[in-house]
Design a protein around this motif. Structure first.
Motif, short mmCIF file in Angstrom:
data_model
loop_
_atom_site.label_atom_id
_atom_site.label_comp_id
_atom_site.label_asym_id
_atom_site.label_seq_id
_atom_site.Cartn_x
_atom_site.Cartn_y
_atom_site.Cartn_z
N MET A 1 -57.77 -32.62 -37.91
CA MET A 1 -58.51 -33.87 -37.83
C MET A 1 -59.98 -33.54 -37.51
SD MET A 1 -58.13 -36.98 -35.13
CE MET A 1 -57.09 -38.04 -36.11
N LEU A 2 -60.85 -34.17 -38.25
CA LEU A 2 -62.29 -33.96 -38.05
C LEU A 2 -62.73 -34.66 -36.77
CD1 LEU A 2 -65.02 -32.91 -39.08
CD2 LEU A 2 -65.24 -35.04 -40.39
N GLU A 3 -63.35 -33.89 -35.87
CA GLU A 3 -63.80 -34.45 -34.59
C GLU A 3 -65.25 -34.15 -34.27
OE1 GLU A 3 -61.11 -32.85 -31.75
OE2 GLU A 3 -59.39 -33.97 -32.52
N ARG A 4 -65.74 -32.93 -34.60
CA ARG A 4 -67.08 -32.51 -34.17
C ARG A 4 -67.98 -32.20 -35.37
NH1 ARG A 4 -63.54 -29.67 -31.92
NH2 ARG A 4 -64.19 -27.73 -32.91
N ILE A 5 -69.13 -32.87 -35.39
CA ILE A 5 -70.10 -32.68 -36.46
C ILE A 5 -71.45 -32.33 -35.86
CG2 ILE A 5 -71.35 -33.80 -38.35
CD1 ILE A 5 -68.90 -35.58 -38.77
N LEU A 6 -72.07 -31.31 -36.44
CA LEU A 6 -73.45 -30.95 -36.10
C LEU A 6 -74.34 -31.50 -37.20
CD1 LEU A 6 -75.65 -29.43 -34.53
CD2 LEU A 6 -75.04 -27.38 -35.84
N HIS A 7 -75.29 -32.33 -36.81
CA HIS A 7 -76.21 -32.98 -37.75
C HIS A 7 -77.63 -32.49 -37.48
CE1 HIS A 7 -78.58 -36.81 -38.85
NE2 HIS A 7 -78.38 -36.11 -39.96
N ILE A 8 -78.29 -31.99 -38.52
CA ILE A 8 -79.66 -31.52 -38.38
C ILE A 8 -80.55 -32.36 -39.27
CG2 ILE A 8 -81.22 -29.54 -38.59
CD1 ILE A 8 -78.62 -27.80 -38.34
N GLU A 9 -81.49 -33.06 -38.65
CA GLU A 9 -82.37 -33.99 -39.35
C GLU A 9 -83.64 -34.19 -38.54
OE1 GLU A 9 -84.21 -36.36 -41.62
OE2 GLU A 9 -82.14 -36.19 -42.34
N GLU A 10 -84.77 -34.04 -39.18
CA GLU A 10 -86.05 -34.24 -38.49
C GLU A 10 -86.38 -35.71 -38.26
OE1 GLU A 10 -88.91 -30.59 -39.67
OE2 GLU A 10 -88.70 -32.16 -41.16
N ASN A 11 -86.02 -36.55 -39.19
CA ASN A 11 -86.42 -37.96 -39.14
C ASN A 11 -85.62 -38.71 -38.07
OD1 ASN A 11 -86.08 -40.89 -39.95
ND2 ASN A 11 -87.76 -40.24 -41.29
N GLU A 12 -86.34 -39.22 -37.09
CA GLU A 12 -85.70 -39.90 -35.96
C GLU A 12 -84.90 -41.13 -36.39
OE1 GLU A 12 -86.92 -41.88 -31.66
OE2 GLU A 12 -88.40 -40.73 -32.78
N ASP A 13 -85.43 -41.90 -37.34
CA ASP A 13 -84.73 -43.10 -37.80
C ASP A 13 -83.39 -42.75 -38.47
OD1 ASP A 13 -86.78 -44.74 -36.87
OD2 ASP A 13 -87.83 -44.72 -38.79
N ILE A 14 -83.41 -41.72 -39.28
CA ILE A 14 -82.17 -41.31 -39.94
C ILE A 14 -81.19 -40.76 -38.92
CG2 ILE A 14 -81.13 -39.72 -41.62
CD1 ILE A 14 -83.72 -40.07 -43.27
N ARG A 15 -81.68 -39.99 -37.95
CA ARG A 15 -80.78 -39.51 -36.89
C ARG A 15 -80.13 -40.67 -36.16
NH1 ARG A 15 -84.92 -36.08 -35.39
NH2 ARG A 15 -85.18 -37.17 -33.41
N PHE A 16 -80.89 -41.72 -35.90
CA PHE A 16 -80.34 -42.88 -35.20
C PHE A 16 -79.25 -43.56 -36.03
CE2 PHE A 16 -80.40 -47.42 -34.06
CZ PHE A 16 -79.96 -47.30 -32.75
N VAL A 17 -79.51 -43.76 -37.31
CA VAL A 17 -78.53 -44.41 -38.19
C VAL A 17 -77.26 -43.56 -38.27
CG1 VAL A 17 -78.05 -45.12 -40.57
CG2 VAL A 17 -80.23 -45.71 -39.53
N VAL A 18 -77.41 -42.25 -38.40
CA VAL A 18 -76.24 -41.36 -38.46
C VAL A 18 -75.50 -41.40 -37.12
CG1 VAL A 18 -75.52 -38.93 -38.62
CG2 VAL A 18 -77.15 -39.88 -40.28
N TYR A 19 -76.23 -41.44 -36.01
CA TYR A 19 -75.60 -41.52 -34.69
C TYR A 19 -74.73 -42.78 -34.58
CZ TYR A 19 -75.07 -42.36 -29.71
OH TYR A 19 -74.54 -42.63 -28.48
N ILE A 20 -75.29 -43.91 -34.96
CA ILE A 20 -74.54 -45.17 -34.90
C ILE A 20 -73.31 -45.09 -35.81
CG2 ILE A 20 -74.59 -47.65 -35.43
CD1 ILE A 20 -76.08 -46.89 -32.84
N ALA A 21 -73.52 -44.60 -37.03
CA ALA A 21 -72.43 -44.54 -38.01
C ALA A 21 -71.31 -43.61 -37.56
CB ALA A 21 -72.97 -44.09 -39.37
N LEU A 22 -71.66 -42.41 -37.13
CA LEU A 22 -70.62 -41.42 -36.83
C LEU A 22 -70.06 -41.54 -35.42
CD1 LEU A 22 -71.99 -38.26 -38.67
CD2 LEU A 22 -70.47 -40.07 -39.51
N SER A 23 -70.91 -41.78 -34.44
CA SER A 23 -70.42 -41.87 -33.06
C SER A 23 -69.78 -43.22 -32.77
CB SER A 23 -71.56 -41.61 -32.08
OG SER A 23 -71.95 -40.28 -32.12
#
Length: 137
Positions: A1-23
């Motif tokens: 089961m997928l549980e841990r993802i490392l996301h690398i992204e410079e753009n703060e807005d995209i990091r926030f959207v990915v955070y909301i979506a995945l977390s």
């Protein structure tokens, strides 16, 4: 089961959207890094099951970050999915030839992102890490 993802992204807005979506929506354990250097420092302690990388980072391409992460002991088989605003056929072909599980175009749908990542990861687990072409070191 997928549980841990490392996301690398410079753009703060995209990091926030990915955070909301995945977390929040996806219930995944997510570590986000702004730079490759941050990721190389944090990755060993986090032990991600999947890497989610932006293709274009200031001064460093996503493939280079992936190469560097794969050189860390135990990371050789951690699969990668790239995010990119550049969806030209040549780039998509290049990334999948290098062994990426998938390339997701920006903008992406945050509501489906967790399920999309899980689907790609499950496919990888069934077919095995050796099914893709490994990134040349």
């Amino acid at each position: 089961m997928l549980e841990r993802i490392l996301h690398i992204e410079e753009n703060e807005d995209i990091r926030f959207v990915v955070y909301i979506a995945l977390s929040h929506l996806g219930g995944l354990d997510l570590l986000q890094c702004r730079t490759a250097r941050d990721a190389l420092t944090a990755a060993p302690g986090f032990r991600p099951q999947l890497l989610l990388l932006d293709v274009m980072n200031t001064g460093v391409r996503g493939e280079s970050i992936w190469r560097d992460l794969r050189d860390i002991a135990g990371f050789g088989d951690v699969p990668v999915i790239f995010l990119t605003a550049c969806v030209e056929r040549d780039m998509l072909d290049e990334l999948t030839t290098l062994g990426a599980l998938a390339v997701i175009a920006k903008p992406f749908d945050p509501m489906t992102l967790p399920d999309d990542l899980r689907q790609h990861w499950r496919r990888h687990r069934v077919s095995g890490p050796e099914s893709g072409t490994p990134l040349e070191r």
